[in-house]
Design a protein around this motif. Sequence first.
Motif, short mmCIF file in Angstrom:
data_model
loop_
_atom_site.label_atom_id
_atom_site.label_comp_id
_atom_site.label_asym_id
_atom_site.label_seq_id
_atom_site.Cartn_x
_atom_site.Cartn_y
_atom_site.Cartn_z
N GLU A 135 5.33 17.70 -30.62
CA GLU A 135 6.47 17.52 -31.51
C GLU A 135 7.61 16.75 -30.85
OE1 GLU A 135 7.35 21.47 -32.91
OE2 GLU A 135 5.84 21.35 -34.50
N LYS A 136 7.67 16.80 -29.54
CA LYS A 136 8.72 16.07 -28.80
C LYS A 136 8.44 14.58 -28.77
CE LYS A 136 9.76 20.04 -25.96
NZ LYS A 136 9.68 20.65 -24.65
N GLY A 137 7.23 14.17 -29.14
CA GLY A 137 6.85 12.76 -29.08
C GLY A 137 6.50 12.37 -27.66
N VAL A 138 6.36 11.05 -27.43
CA VAL A 138 6.03 10.60 -26.08
C VAL A 138 7.18 10.91 -25.14
CG1 VAL A 138 4.41 8.85 -26.88
CG2 VAL A 138 6.78 8.23 -26.48
N ILE A 139 6.83 11.26 -23.91
CA ILE A 139 7.83 11.65 -22.92
C ILE A 139 7.62 10.80 -21.67
CG2 ILE A 139 8.69 13.52 -21.45
CD1 ILE A 139 7.41 15.46 -23.55
N MET A 140 8.64 10.07 -21.28
CA MET A 140 8.58 9.36 -20.00
C MET A 140 8.85 10.39 -18.90
SD MET A 140 7.68 6.25 -20.44
CE MET A 140 7.92 5.66 -18.77
N VAL A 141 7.82 10.67 -18.10
CA VAL A 141 7.97 11.67 -17.05
C VAL A 141 8.52 11.07 -15.77
CG1 VAL A 141 6.29 13.27 -18.02
CG2 VAL A 141 5.52 11.50 -16.46
N ASP A 142 8.36 9.78 -15.61
CA ASP A 142 9.01 9.01 -14.56
C ASP A 142 8.95 7.55 -15.00
OD1 ASP A 142 6.51 7.90 -13.84
OD2 ASP A 142 6.24 9.28 -12.17
N ARG A 143 9.38 6.63 -14.16
CA ARG A 143 9.44 5.24 -14.60
C ARG A 143 8.06 4.60 -14.79
NH1 ARG A 143 8.89 1.14 -11.13
NH2 ARG A 143 8.63 1.58 -8.94
N TYR A 194 -2.76 13.69 -22.14
CA TYR A 194 -3.05 12.26 -22.24
C TYR A 194 -1.86 11.48 -21.71
CZ TYR A 194 -6.65 13.99 -25.35
OH TYR A 194 -7.73 14.67 -25.87
N TYR A 195 -2.07 10.77 -20.60
CA TYR A 195 -1.01 10.01 -19.94
C TYR A 195 -1.28 8.52 -20.01
CZ TYR A 195 0.69 14.23 -17.55
OH TYR A 195 1.20 15.46 -17.25
N THR A 196 -0.20 7.73 -19.98
CA THR A 196 -0.30 6.29 -19.81
C THR A 196 0.51 5.93 -18.57
OG1 THR A 196 -0.50 5.89 -22.17
CG2 THR A 196 0.27 4.04 -20.82
N ILE A 197 -0.10 5.13 -17.70
CA ILE A 197 0.63 4.57 -16.57
C ILE A 197 1.15 3.22 -17.07
CG2 ILE A 197 0.57 3.90 -14.15
CD1 ILE A 197 -0.05 6.88 -14.67
N VAL A 198 2.42 3.17 -17.43
CA VAL A 198 2.99 2.03 -18.14
C VAL A 198 3.18 0.79 -17.26
CG1 VAL A 198 4.09 3.49 -19.88
CG2 VAL A 198 5.38 2.83 -17.82
N THR A 199 3.02 0.94 -15.96
CA THR A 199 3.18 -0.18 -15.04
C THR A 199 1.85 -0.72 -14.52
OG1 THR A 199 3.51 1.41 -13.25
CG2 THR A 199 5.49 0.52 -14.30
N MET A 201 0.83 -1.21 0.00
CA MET A 201 0.00 0.00 0.00
C MET A 201 0.86 1.26 0.00
SD MET A 201 -3.01 1.14 -0.01
CE MET A 201 -3.99 2.50 0.43
N GLU A 202 1.92 1.28 0.77
CA GLU A 202 2.81 2.44 0.86
C GLU A 202 3.49 2.70 -0.48
OE1 GLU A 202 4.11 5.80 2.42
OE2 GLU A 202 2.82 4.42 3.51
N LYS A 203 3.90 1.63 -1.18
CA LYS A 203 4.55 1.76 -2.48
C LYS A 203 3.58 2.39 -3.48
CE LYS A 203 7.12 -0.81 -5.92
NZ LYS A 203 7.60 -2.12 -6.35
N SER A 204 2.32 1.96 -3.45
CA SER A 204 1.30 2.50 -4.34
C SER A 204 1.09 3.98 -4.08
CB SER A 204 0.00 1.73 -4.15
OG SER A 204 -1.01 2.30 -4.91
N LYS A 205 1.03 4.38 -2.81
CA LYS A 205 0.84 5.77 -2.44
C LYS A 205 2.01 6.61 -2.94
CE LYS A 205 -0.05 8.78 1.50
NZ LYS A 205 -0.19 8.85 2.94
N LYS A 206 3.21 6.10 -2.79
CA LYS A 206 4.40 6.82 -3.23
C LYS A 206 4.39 6.99 -4.75
CE LYS A 206 9.23 7.11 -2.21
NZ LYS A 206 10.16 6.81 -1.18
N LYS A 207 3.95 5.95 -5.47
CA LYS A 207 3.87 6.01 -6.93
C LYS A 207 2.96 7.15 -7.36
CE LYS A 207 3.42 2.25 -9.40
NZ LYS A 207 2.88 1.06 -10.08
N TRP A 208 1.78 7.27 -6.74
CA TRP A 208 0.85 8.31 -7.13
C TRP A 208 1.33 9.68 -6.71
CZ3 TRP A 208 -2.01 7.58 -11.01
CH2 TRP A 208 -2.46 6.32 -11.32
N GLN A 209 2.09 9.78 -5.63
CA GLN A 209 2.68 11.06 -5.25
C GLN A 209 3.66 11.52 -6.31
OE1 GLN A 209 4.14 10.11 -1.33
NE2 GLN A 209 2.31 10.91 -0.35
N THR A 210 4.41 10.59 -6.88
CA THR A 210 5.33 10.91 -7.96
C THR A 210 4.56 11.40 -9.18
OG1 THR A 210 6.92 9.27 -7.19
CG2 THR A 210 7.13 9.98 -9.47
#
Length: 141
Positions: free
Chosen positions: A45-53, A72-77, A1-10
């Motif tokens: 024009e920059k294309g897709v950008i990974m904003v974090d992992r 428009y975002y994708t959560i890749v994990t 649960m803590e890891k999930s919370k940290k992910k969304w804070q990022t």
Amino acid sequence: MEKSKKKWQTVIGIALGIGIVTAIQVTRSSNPYNRLISTSKEINEKGVIMVDRDTRLDSTSVIKDPLTLVYYYTIVTVDKDSITIDTNKAEKALSKQTQENVDASPEMEDFRKHSIFLKYTYKDKKGKYLFDFTIKPKKIE
């Protein structure tokens, strides 16, 4: 649960950061709609950008009425079919933090001044819709 919370804070931090960068770019021109079109074009024009992992910014668009910049975002994990993240909580947390930033940040003054909305749309790694929310800036009196 803590890891999930940290992910969304990022994710919240990244979304706010991109919003501030956009706000800075938007203040450089006189017509709000044209500024948003130009900013959206530059980002795309920059294309897709990974904003974090975990989070990828795929593209942006502009809606004219009401004037809205859409991210428009994708959560890749995340796979919606085997999700372990509470998307309702994630949406509420992201929305709350982003709204607070738009309402209080000096960099977002132009968004408030011109009543520019910000819409964030998230999908999973397979392209399935997760959630979206729209931020309506606090009116300047």
